[in-house]
Scaffold this active site. Structure first.
Site, short mmCIF file in Angstrom:
data_model
loop_
_atom_site.label_atom_id
_atom_site.label_comp_id
_atom_site.label_asym_id
_atom_site.label_seq_id
_atom_site.Cartn_x
_atom_site.Cartn_y
_atom_site.Cartn_z
N SER A 166 0.70 -1.16 0.08
CA SER A 166 -0.05 -0.01 0.01
C SER A 166 0.92 1.15 -0.06
CB SER A 166 -0.96 0.09 1.22
OG SER A 166 -0.17 -0.15 2.42
N ASP A 198 5.48 -7.33 2.55
CA ASP A 198 4.74 -7.57 1.35
C ASP A 198 5.53 -8.11 0.15
OD1 ASP A 198 1.80 -7.85 1.52
OD2 ASP A 198 1.47 -5.72 1.35
N GLU A 241 -8.94 -9.62 3.91
CA GLU A 241 -9.47 -8.39 3.59
C GLU A 241 -10.75 -8.40 2.81
OE1 GLU A 241 -6.35 -6.17 1.47
OE2 GLU A 241 -7.87 -4.52 1.04
O1 KIV Z 1 -0.42 -3.40 1.57
C1 KIV Z 1 -1.30 -3.34 2.53
O2 KIV Z 1 -1.21 -2.30 3.26
C2 KIV Z 1 -2.00 -4.47 2.75
C3 KIV Z 1 -3.25 -4.16 3.65
C4 KIV Z 1 -4.25 -3.60 3.21
C5 KIV Z 1 -3.71 -5.59 4.28
O3 KIV Z 1 -1.72 -5.55 2.34
#
Ligand code: KIV
Length: 267
Positions: free
Chosen positions: A49, A87, A184
């Site tokens: 994000s 991520d 989510e």
């Molecule tokens: O990238 C992110 O912030 C996420 C959240 C929305 C869970 O994957």
């Protein structure tokens, strides 16, 4: 849970067995990472994000593995005890071999675990990484990296068929070795069912309050994102404009189950 000791995969699983909830927040830099840990937040997600809220992109797709490694190393410098989940960005795990190299780079940048979006198709990759000592958080429900395929951001698992598939796939990913499951935009009742069925802790975002944990994008809970989803509460507003108090209030509300309430649960 308490942050007096280092948070580990093991301590999170133990917490679930005792019925203790924990909080997660996105983090992209050392200062917010430190403030979040000081506020009692157990897990920091270096989310892709950051493409939206740091880089100003209109999706997470342009985020690269180099971007993720850079922000993961910044976050790692700010904390001592929180568990850092990084991520895997778009297309960085499209084959198991690619996933292995990219996950290793994130771990060497300071992550304790990597997260990847997807259902049954990521099971083999999860097995490959976890067998080699890289813990994985699986991400199901709304998958922002697939926004062009799904055509927007909406609730997932609403029909009986979708719900049955999600229940089966979350179990499959747990069996493949996933250590955490993030849901989510999933109906609260389904998220509750999955939480009961899985042994590993389940983290929700826009998925009601029956999960073992919650995650929010930091800028959403401070009310400063350009677009704030309906399930995110503005904790800064209700805490005298103090970032420290807002983060602590979020941690407390997640742990005592008062967040998310009905008003912040999509239906
Ligand atoms: O990238 C992110 O912030 C996420 C959240 C929305 C869970 O994957």
């Amino acid at each position: 849970m308490s942050l007096s000791k280092k948070v580990t995969v093991r301590s999170l699983k133990l917490g679930k067995s005792k019925g203790e909830k924990f909080a997660m927040i996105t983090s992209y830099d050392a200062t917010f990472a430190r403030l979040s840990e000081e506020a009692g937040i157990e897990c920091l997600l270096v989310g892709d994000s950051l493409g939206n809220v740091v880089q100003g992109q209109d999706s997470t797709l342009p985020v690269t593995i180099e971007d993720m490694c850079y922000h993961t190393s910044c976050v790692a410098k700010g904390v001592n005890r929180a568990l850092i989940v990084a991520d895997m960005p778009f297309m960085s795990y499209s084959s198991p071999e690619l996933a292995f190299d990219n996950a290793a780079a994130l771990m060497q940048s300071g992550a304790h675990m990597v997260k990847m979006e997807g259902g049954a198709w990521v099971a083999g990759t999860i097995a490959l990484l976890t067998e080699r000592g890289i813990p994985v958080c699986a991400h199901m429900g709304l998958l922002p990296q697939s926004v062009n395929k799904i055509g927007g951001y909406r609730l997932h698992g609403k029909t009986k068929t979708e719900a049955k598939k999600m229940l089966a796939e979350t179990k499959l990913l747990e069996e493949a070795g996933a250590d955490l499951m993030l849901l989510e935009m999933v109906p609260a009742q389904l998220a509750g069912q999955i939480t009961q069925k899985l042994k590993v802790p389940v983290i929700g975002i826009g998925a009601g309050n029956q999960t073992d944990a919650q995650v929010l994008v930091c800028y959403d809970l401070l009310g400063v994102s350009g677009y704030i989803p309906r399930f995110a509460n503005n904790f800064l507003h209700s805490n005298n404009g103090s970032i420290q108090e807002a983060l602590a209030a979020y941690a407390t509300a997640v742990k005592n189950g008062s967040f998310p309430d009905e008003a912040h649960t999509p239906g």
